[in-house]
Design a protein around this motif. Structure first.
Motif, short mmCIF file in Angstrom:
data_model
loop_
_atom_site.label_atom_id
_atom_site.label_comp_id
_atom_site.label_asym_id
_atom_site.label_seq_id
_atom_site.Cartn_x
_atom_site.Cartn_y
_atom_site.Cartn_z
N LYS A 266 1.07 -1.60 0.20
CA LYS A 266 0.13 0.11 -0.37
C LYS A 266 0.64 1.19 0.06
O LYS A 266 0.82 2.62 -0.73
CB LYS A 266 -0.76 0.18 0.85
CG LYS A 266 -1.54 1.49 1.41
CD LYS A 266 -3.05 0.80 2.22
CE LYS A 266 -3.92 2.30 3.01
NZ LYS A 266 -5.14 2.07 2.72
N VAL A 267 1.83 1.45 1.10
CA VAL A 267 2.94 2.41 0.88
C VAL A 267 3.72 2.59 -0.49
O VAL A 267 3.82 4.02 -0.52
CB VAL A 267 3.29 2.23 2.70
CG1 VAL A 267 4.44 3.57 1.80
CG2 VAL A 267 2.14 2.28 3.48
N LYS A 302 8.13 -3.74 16.70
CA LYS A 302 7.73 -4.32 15.91
C LYS A 302 7.06 -3.28 14.57
O LYS A 302 6.63 -2.67 14.98
CB LYS A 302 7.11 -5.49 15.72
CG LYS A 302 5.84 -5.86 14.85
CD LYS A 302 6.65 -7.62 14.14
CE LYS A 302 5.38 -8.30 12.96
NZ LYS A 302 4.79 -7.25 12.32
N ALA A 303 8.18 -3.96 13.16
CA ALA A 303 7.32 -3.37 12.24
C ALA A 303 5.52 -2.87 12.16
O ALA A 303 5.02 -4.06 12.08
CB ALA A 303 7.38 -3.32 10.29
N VAL A 304 4.69 -1.62 11.99
CA VAL A 304 3.48 -1.61 11.64
C VAL A 304 2.20 -1.64 13.43
O VAL A 304 1.69 -1.24 13.32
CB VAL A 304 2.60 -2.46 10.36
CG1 VAL A 304 1.27 -2.54 10.07
CG2 VAL A 304 3.62 -2.55 9.54
N GLU A 307 4.54 -1.25 19.44
CA GLU A 307 4.08 -0.03 20.44
C GLU A 307 5.25 0.68 19.59
O GLU A 307 4.63 1.98 20.48
CB GLU A 307 4.44 -0.40 21.83
CG GLU A 307 3.32 0.09 22.50
CD GLU A 307 4.00 -0.44 24.31
OE1 GLU A 307 4.19 0.55 25.13
OE2 GLU A 307 3.44 -1.88 24.20
N ASN A 308 5.55 0.69 19.18
CA ASN A 308 7.14 2.42 19.16
C ASN A 308 6.39 2.56 17.39
O ASN A 308 7.74 3.21 17.19
CB ASN A 308 8.26 1.50 18.77
CG ASN A 308 8.84 1.50 20.31
OD1 ASN A 308 7.47 2.07 21.31
ND2 ASN A 308 9.71 1.54 20.82
N ALA A 309 5.87 1.21 16.67
CA ALA A 309 6.33 2.49 15.60
C ALA A 309 5.64 3.48 14.90
O ALA A 309 5.97 4.01 14.21
CB ALA A 309 4.92 0.67 14.93
N PHE A 310 4.74 4.12 15.75
CA PHE A 310 4.82 5.78 15.94
C PHE A 310 5.19 6.70 16.64
O PHE A 310 4.47 7.10 16.92
CB PHE A 310 3.04 5.29 15.17
CG PHE A 310 2.67 4.54 14.18
CD1 PHE A 310 2.59 5.49 12.71
CD2 PHE A 310 2.26 3.20 14.77
CE1 PHE A 310 1.75 4.38 11.29
CE2 PHE A 310 1.98 3.05 12.95
CZ PHE A 310 2.04 2.96 11.55
N ILE A 330 6.33 6.99 7.26
CA ILE A 330 5.65 7.34 5.62
C ILE A 330 4.07 6.60 5.89
O ILE A 330 3.51 6.21 4.49
CB ILE A 330 6.59 5.77 5.56
CG1 ILE A 330 6.47 4.86 6.03
CG2 ILE A 330 8.23 6.43 4.83
CD1 ILE A 330 6.94 3.52 5.51
N MET A 331 3.49 6.51 7.11
CA MET A 331 2.11 5.93 6.92
C MET A 331 1.18 6.46 8.50
O MET A 331 2.05 6.70 9.50
CB MET A 331 1.48 4.66 7.06
CG MET A 331 3.02 3.62 8.31
SD MET A 331 2.83 1.80 7.48
CE MET A 331 4.28 1.09 8.52
#
Ligand code: KIV
Ligand code: ZN
Length: 535
Positions: A266-267, A302-304, A307-310, A330-331
């Motif tokens: 998607k990205v 972990k990607a997507v 907890e830290n992804a954003f 990026i998302m």
């Protein structure tokens, strides 16, 4: 079960998809569930299957029916329940497996039989003891048998990435002629690199006879950390199905993570020019649901879905983010279903708000289950100022009726003293009306509680796994206790949630005892039935 015959590319009625659409084949409940620490009971699997259908997976591999009666029952129940997702059952290239898989799928609206057979020289010699010719003939005979039951048949050449490419192309050509509609080339041992993946899929699409009649599929394991990259490489070389799991769970280091593949497509849509049918806003809730149901958290980074992804910690990043989000993002969190604002529910909240929030978190509850959840929600709201998403998830998991009866905990006391053993007393009531109290000492309060429950119920359990996790924050946080115990040569899981971790442990142990007892009653009833003693 679908029985009309049609080539794979046409059978789904999505002709646009053959070129531009990547089918998402989810194997969380089969390859994922096979991994130590991730085993799920039937009810858990059904709950997960419903969430996966809502997520929008195209094909859901529900299990391996020949593996055990439990697996058969889970596949059958999922097949009966799902509405539009293709439900798939795994089978070895053996008559019994194929017939059992077909029976488990009988009630499915859309079904697929997934056959697998090793093709690599290593597996042919050491695992199967078969020649190339025998492998070829076994695959063809099995596909033909499966096609008698089902129009949608997938053939997987196990250890494909270590198979001679010309032999693989020969097997796949024969598989198409025999009626296979999807051809899967698994990197069973996670050995491959993206460049090799591109090379193999390009070769296969050129050399397999009638290649256009089947969908090519990738199934990558993560032993060298390349499962997602390898899956995407296969897609860029023409694969139009990827097999993956939520949170990347699976054998050994796991399978390719569904959420990472989907978000990469998607990205980077301008790069790949491909789409999936996944509602990406359901990715995070589905990932959370799996961690709640299995008690296995994903790493923070972990990607997507981690907890830290954003989360942006450094001052420079925060400054950039405040000026323009895309400097470091990026998302958007909302794209994967992470709510930016958390709606706070409390004791004044109504049933409607509660249901809405549970649905947003990926829990679909019927009216009956909702009655119980709402009652427990109100009781919790009396004890806690603020009910967070994690609390709600815990309540929703507690809806599992397996976790209740015939035994109920009516009293629990523990005491422990630094440097000496701990003691526990429990009082339990049984649905047949009798009550029993027991006391025990142990190496700590948890051990003492388990021993007291064992004594009171007369059930031997050898504790093989124990985990307690805080699932919300603050002094009044809830703790999730997950136990695995061995009884009658089998592992049993039990989990429970409470603001008191010893109480959560006691309920989790009791959930195991209850399952054991109910299973015993079930088997006794079946035995009586088979002897003509019961109707
Ligand atoms: O990894 C593998 O090869 C598999 C097959 C059964 C598809 O899981
Ligand atoms: Zn696998």
């Amino acid at each position: 079960m679908t029985t009309e015959t049609a080539p794979a590319n046409e059978s789904n009625g999505d002709s646009e998809s053959a070129e531009d659409r990547v089918r998402i084949f989810d194997t969380t409940l089969r390859d994922g569930e096979q991994a130590p620490g991730f085993s799920m009971d039937r009810r858990t699997k059904l709950c997960m299957a419903q969430a996966l259908e809502t997520l929008g997976v195209d094909i859901l591999e529900a299990g391996f029916p020949q593996a055990s009666p439990d697996d058969f029952a889970a596949v059958e129940e999922i097949a009966r329940t799902l509405h539009h997702t293709t439900v798939c059952a795994l089978a070895r290239c053996q008559t019994g497996d194929i017939d059992t898989a077909a029976r488990a799928l009988e009630r499915a609206r859309q079904s697929r039989i997934h056959l697998f057979l090793s093709t690599s020289p290593l597996h042919r010699e050491h695992k199967l003891g078969m020649s190339k010719q025998q492998v070829l003939e076994t695959a063809v005979a099995s596909i033909e048998r499966a096609r008698k039951y089902c129009a949608d048949v997938e053939f997987s050449a196990e250890d494909a990435l270590r198979t001679e490419p010309d032999f693989l192309a020969e097997v796949f050509s024969a598989a198409i002629a025999a009626g296979a509609t999807t051809l899967n080339a698994p990197d069973t041992v996670g050995y491959t690199t993206p460049a090799e993946m591109v090379e193999l899929f390009t070769y296969l699409r050129r050399h397999v006879r009638d290649a256009h009649k089947a969908v090519f599929s990738a199934h990558c394991h993560d032993d060298l950390g390349m499962a997602v990259a390898n899956s995407l490489a296969a897609v860029s070389a023409g694969a139009r199905q990827v097999e993956c799991t939520i949170n990347g769970i699976g054998e050994r280091a796991g399978n390719a993570a569904l959420e990472e593949i989907v978000m990469a497509l998607k990205v980077r849509a301008p790069h790949f020019g491909l789409s999936t049918g996944i509602d990406t806003r359901k990715l995070y809730p589905t990932s959370r649901l799996l961690t709640q149901l299995t008690g296995q958290a994903v790493p923070r980074n972990k990607a997507v879905v981690g907890e830290n992804a954003f989360a942006h910690e450094s001052g420079i990043h925060q400054h950039g983010m405040l000026k323009h989000r895309s400097t470091y993002e990026i998302m958007r969190p909302q794209d994967v279903g992470i709510a930016e604002t958390t709606l706070v529910l409390g004791k004044h909240s109504g049933r409607h708000a509660l249901r809405q929030r549970l649905e947003a978190l990926g829990h679909h509850v019927d009216d009956h289950a909702m009655d119980g959840i709402f009652k427990r929600f109100k009781a919790l709201a009396d004890r806690k100022r603020e009910i967070r998403d994690e609390d709600l998830e815990a309540l929703a998991i507690g809806q599992d009726p397996d976790a209740t009866g015939p035994w109920h905990l009516t009293q629990l006391n523990t005491s422990s003293h630094l440097g000496s053993s701990a003691s526990a007393t429990v009082k339990l009531s049984h649905e047949d009306g009798h009550e029993v109290g027991e006391a025990a000492i142990g190496d700590g309060p948890v051990d003492a509680v388990l021993r007291a429950i064992e004594r009171a119920t007369g059930t031997d359990m050898e504790l093989t796994g124990f985990q307690v996790r805080a699932i919300s924050e603050g002094g009044d946080a809830q703790g999730h206790a997950q136990l695995t115990a061995r009884h009658a040569q089998r592992d049993w899981n039990g989990s429970s949630v409470s603001t008191d971790i010893i109480e959560a442990t006691a309920h989790a142990a009791l959930a195991i005892v209850n399952r054991i007892e109910r299973q015993g009653e079930h088997h006794a009833a079946q035995a009586m039935k088979s002897q003509g003693v019961a109707p």
